[in-house]
Design a protein around this motif. Structure first.
Motif, PDB file in Angstrom:
ATOM      1  N   TYR A 146       0.823  -1.223   0.000  1.00 48.30           N
ATOM      2  CA  TYR A 146       0.000   0.000   0.000  1.00 48.30           C
ATOM      3  C   TYR A 146       0.850   1.265   0.000  1.00 48.30           C
ATOM      4  CZ  TYR A 146      -3.389   3.484   1.593  1.00 48.30           C
ATOM      5  OH  TYR A 146      -4.171   4.617   1.715  1.00 48.30           O
ATOM      6  N   PHE A 147       1.737   1.404   0.992  1.00 47.91           N
ATOM      7  CA  PHE A 147       2.493   2.653   1.143  1.00 47.91           C
ATOM      8  C   PHE A 147       3.575   2.794   0.073  1.00 47.91           C
ATOM      9  CE2 PHE A 147       0.884   2.150   5.519  1.00 47.91           C
ATOM     10  CZ  PHE A 147       0.274   3.391   5.672  1.00 47.91           C
ATOM     11  N   LEU A 148       4.216   1.700  -0.286  1.00 49.12           N
ATOM     12  CA  LEU A 148       5.287   1.799  -1.269  1.00 49.12           C
ATOM     13  C   LEU A 148       4.732   2.084  -2.662  1.00 49.12           C
ATOM     14  CD1 LEU A 148       8.305   1.727  -1.144  1.00 49.12           C
ATOM     15  CD2 LEU A 148       8.254  -0.713  -1.661  1.00 49.12           C
ATOM     16  N   THR A 149       3.533   1.583  -2.968  1.00 43.24           N
ATOM     17  CA  THR A 149       2.910   1.927  -4.248  1.00 43.24           C
ATOM     18  C   THR A 149       2.687   3.426  -4.355  1.00 43.24           C
ATOM     19  OG1 THR A 149       1.792  -0.218  -4.375  1.00 43.24           O
ATOM     20  CG2 THR A 149       0.913   1.539  -5.735  1.00 43.24           C
ATOM     21  N   ARG A 150       2.149   4.014  -3.302  1.00 45.37           N
ATOM     22  CA  ARG A 150       1.940   5.475  -3.280  1.00 45.37           C
ATOM     23  C   ARG A 150       3.274   6.215  -3.401  1.00 45.37           C
ATOM     24  NH1 ARG A 150      -1.528   7.888   1.383  1.00 45.37           N
ATOM     25  NH2 ARG A 150      -1.105   9.688   0.066  1.00 45.37           N
ATOM     26  N   TYR A 151       4.286   5.730  -2.681  1.00 44.72           N
ATOM     27  CA  TYR A 151       5.575   6.411  -2.693  1.00 44.72           C
ATOM     28  C   TYR A 151       6.225   6.340  -4.067  1.00 44.72           C
ATOM     29  CZ  TYR A 151       9.908   8.206  -0.717  1.00 44.72           C
ATOM     30  OH  TYR A 151      10.995   8.997  -0.431  1.00 44.72           O
ATOM     31  N   LEU A 152       6.110   5.177  -4.724  1.00 45.15           N
ATOM     32  CA  LEU A 152       6.692   5.035  -6.059  1.00 45.15           C
ATOM     33  C   LEU A 152       6.000   5.959  -7.058  1.00 45.15           C
ATOM     34  CD1 LEU A 152       7.097   1.147  -6.210  1.00 45.15           C
ATOM     35  CD2 LEU A 152       8.941   2.824  -6.068  1.00 45.15           C
ATOM     36  N   ARG A 153       4.671   6.064  -6.961  1.00 46.89           N
ATOM     37  CA  ARG A 153       3.923   6.871  -7.919  1.00 46.89           C
ATOM     38  C   ARG A 153       4.062   8.361  -7.654  1.00 46.89           C
ATOM     39  NH1 ARG A 153      -1.460   4.891 -10.623  1.00 46.89           N
ATOM     40  NH2 ARG A 153      -0.533   6.395 -12.057  1.00 46.89           N
ATOM     41  N   SER A 190      15.958   9.268  -1.221  1.00 40.87           N
ATOM     42  CA  SER A 190      16.183   7.838  -1.447  1.00 40.87           C
ATOM     43  C   SER A 190      15.897   7.473  -2.900  1.00 40.87           C
ATOM     44  CB  SER A 190      15.287   7.002  -0.527  1.00 40.87           C
ATOM     45  OG  SER A 190      15.590   7.232   0.823  1.00 40.87           O
ATOM     46  N   GLY A 191      16.598   6.472  -3.397  1.00 39.04           N
ATOM     47  CA  GLY A 191      16.363   5.953  -4.740  1.00 39.04           C
ATOM     48  C   GLY A 191      15.890   4.519  -4.686  1.00 39.04           C
ATOM     49  N   TYR A 192      15.444   4.006  -5.814  1.00 38.28           N
ATOM     50  CA  TYR A 192      14.915   2.643  -5.843  1.00 38.28           C
ATOM     51  C   TYR A 192      15.997   1.618  -5.530  1.00 38.28           C
ATOM     52  CZ  TYR A 192      12.824  -1.683  -7.544  1.00 38.28           C
ATOM     53  OH  TYR A 192      12.365  -2.971  -7.619  1.00 38.28           O
ATOM     54  N   LEU A 193      17.170   1.750  -6.162  1.00 35.60           N
ATOM     55  CA  LEU A 193      18.220   0.751  -5.994  1.00 35.60           C
ATOM     56  C   LEU A 193      18.795   0.758  -4.588  1.00 35.60           C
ATOM     57  CD1 LEU A 193      20.137   1.030  -9.394  1.00 35.60           C
ATOM     58  CD2 LEU A 193      18.522  -0.740  -8.678  1.00 35.60           C
TER      59      LEU A 193
END
Length: 493
Positions: free
Chosen positions: A280-287, A349-352
């Motif tokens: 839930y939270f990471l989807t929002r953060y990524l978008r 922060s970055g994805y990798l």
């Protein structure tokens, strides 16, 4: 079951995958749904909430109905309702139409999903083969959340929001065609249906769900929210009293008598909320934080899904060799480490560097934990209680998702404050820190309660008294007395 258990497993798990994906596939399409059907922001939440209320409120009923009326019958009826509701939802031209279709989808899912588990339990005796089958079930259930995001992004981008509903129609039709060919009906256990228990369970769980839903908009201190929680608590307390006296309860309280199983139930109430929180939270953060589109957001979870599927293939063998307790503890430790790592997210922060590593850890931890939880919670359950046992297990999972997410959303908003990327990172970090506390509680529960090796089905099998009456284990002798020879010597292995 037929003599082709692999085909049977594939058929019933196709249903579980369809129902599981539907919990998240719609979320990606919500902006397009709002624009096309003119939902208000508050009304849009009911596209998800209608499904949640119906699914969570009817799970216990669907599981016990399978025990009494036939598990294949209830499974097929649930798939039929879910498929028809998906078609109706895809054709919706008004907001109320779509919300009603989502409620019907939830009802169909609640009829089918617990009977997926009970059909698997009927197909395999306790032992390594059932452990492997439950491992595949756990992998499908966990991976479906991430796959739903990926499928939702692809379908919405390539076609229309309507395809997140239409995609269920051919899948459901194939399941309905294959079920009577490969899945044999299970034995029915005739008796009086626990109507009072069904009503209080359904209304109590639905009330709890509605209270959780209200907290998102009205807060925990809202008088109506407090009243709903109080009413739900009274109904669930009344439900427990009814079950203690019912001749054929919808939720047999003997399921909670085994210490290992009770510990697994506690963990089932805790651990799924932490995994769902990441989705839930990471989807929002990524978008919103990283600016990812719907397809990229879905693919970002692919490492977690791949690792999870790989670990599940090993989990069964680890449980067979070491037992479920150390595997469960190791899995929860991995989940805790992933959440603590994610709690260090910042605006830079970055994805990798900040996301990929935790997702790999989470995939490993979720794979170990979900398999060991399934095996521990369902081992030793009587055949006539397998539907009820599956219903309890999945109701606790659903409660964990709903109630745990509400608590973590409150932590998010308390820490986020204003807007902006840094504010979102602060709120997301706080939510993951709260989730890590929940994971630590689950680890302590594992160490305290999940002791001793899992028992086989004989431990909970009904015994026969001298006068021919069926006795539950523990009445008049020890639980394993039925499997012990009269001479007092140990039975051969």
């Amino acid at each position: 079951m037929t003599g082709r258990p692999a085909i049977v497993l594939a058929v019933v798990l196709a249903c579980q995958l369809m129902v599981g994906i539907d919990a998240t596939i719609v979320n990606i399409a919500l902006p397009e749904i709002q624009a096309r059907l003119h939902f208000t922001q508050t009304g849009l939440a009911w596209v998800f909430n209608a499904y949640t209320l119906a699914f969570g409120g009817l799970l216990l009923l669907g599981g016990r109905a399978g025990d009494l009326l036939g598990r294949r019958r209830m499974f097929a009826s649930g798939v039929l309702l879910f498929t028809a509701a998906s078609l109706v939802g895809g054709l919706a031209t008004h907001s109320w139409w779509l919300v009603a279709a989502r409620a019907l989808q939830g009802a169909g899912g609640a009829m089918a999903s617990p009977n997926v588990l009970s059909l698997i339990m009927s197909a395999y005796e306790d032992g390594p083969r059932r452990t492997r089958a439950l491992g595949v079930f756990a992998a499908v259930s966990s991976a479906s959340l991430a796959l739903g995001l990926l499928a939702g992004g692809v379908l919405t981008s390539a076609g229309s929001w309507r395809w997140v509903f239409f995609v269920n129609v051919p899948v459901g039709a194939a399941i309905l065609a294959l079920t009577p060919v490969f899945v044999r009906e299970t034995d029915r256990h005739p008796g009086r249906f626990d109507l009072a228990g069904a009503v209080t369970a359904t209304t109590g769980v639905a009330g709890l769900a509605y209270g959780v839903i209200r907290t998102a908009t009205s807060g925990w201190g809202d008088p109506v929210t407090i009243a709903v929680f109080a009413a739900a608590s009274l109904l669930l307390a009344g439900f427990t009293l009814i079950e203690a006296r019912a001749e054929q309860p919808i939720m047999p309280l003997r399921l909670f008598a085994d210490r290992r199983r009770a510990g697994a139930y506690v963990n089932t109430l805790l651990v799924p909320s932490t995994v769902f929180a990441v989705v839930y939270f990471l989807t929002r953060y990524l978008r919103e934080g990283f600016g990812y589109g719907p397809v990229a957001s879905g693919f970002a979870f692919l490492p977690m899904t791949v690792v999870l599927m790989g670990v599940v293939r090993l989990a069964g063998r680890l449980i067979t060799r070491w037992d479920a307790r150390p595997v469960m503890a190791a899995g929860i430790a991995f989940v805790t480490a992933a959440l603590l790592w994610l709690s260090r997210l910042t605006g830079g922060s970055g994805y990798l560097t900040g996301v990929l590593g935790p997702l790999v850890l989470l995939g490993a931890g979720a794979g170990l934990t979900t398999v060991s939880l399934s095996v521990t919670a369902l081992s030793g359950v009587r055949r006539e209680d397998s539907g009820a046992g599956a219903g309890v297990f999945q109701t606790l999972q659903w409660t964990s998702w709903s109630l745990g997410l509400a608590v973590l959303v409150a932590l998010y908003h308390a820490a986020a404050g204003g807007g902006g990327a840094e504010s979102m990172a602060r709120g997301t970090s706080s939510a993951f820190a709260g989730a890590s506390v929940i994971a630590v509680l689950a680890l302590l529960s594992t160490l305290a309660f999940v002791r001793g090796r899992a028992r086989d089905g004989a431990a909970d099998a009904p015994r026969e008294a001298p006068d021919g009456r069926s006795l539950p284990p523990g009445r008049g002798s020890s639980p394993d007395a039925a499997s012990r020879p009269a001479s007092g010597r140990s039975a051969p292995p």
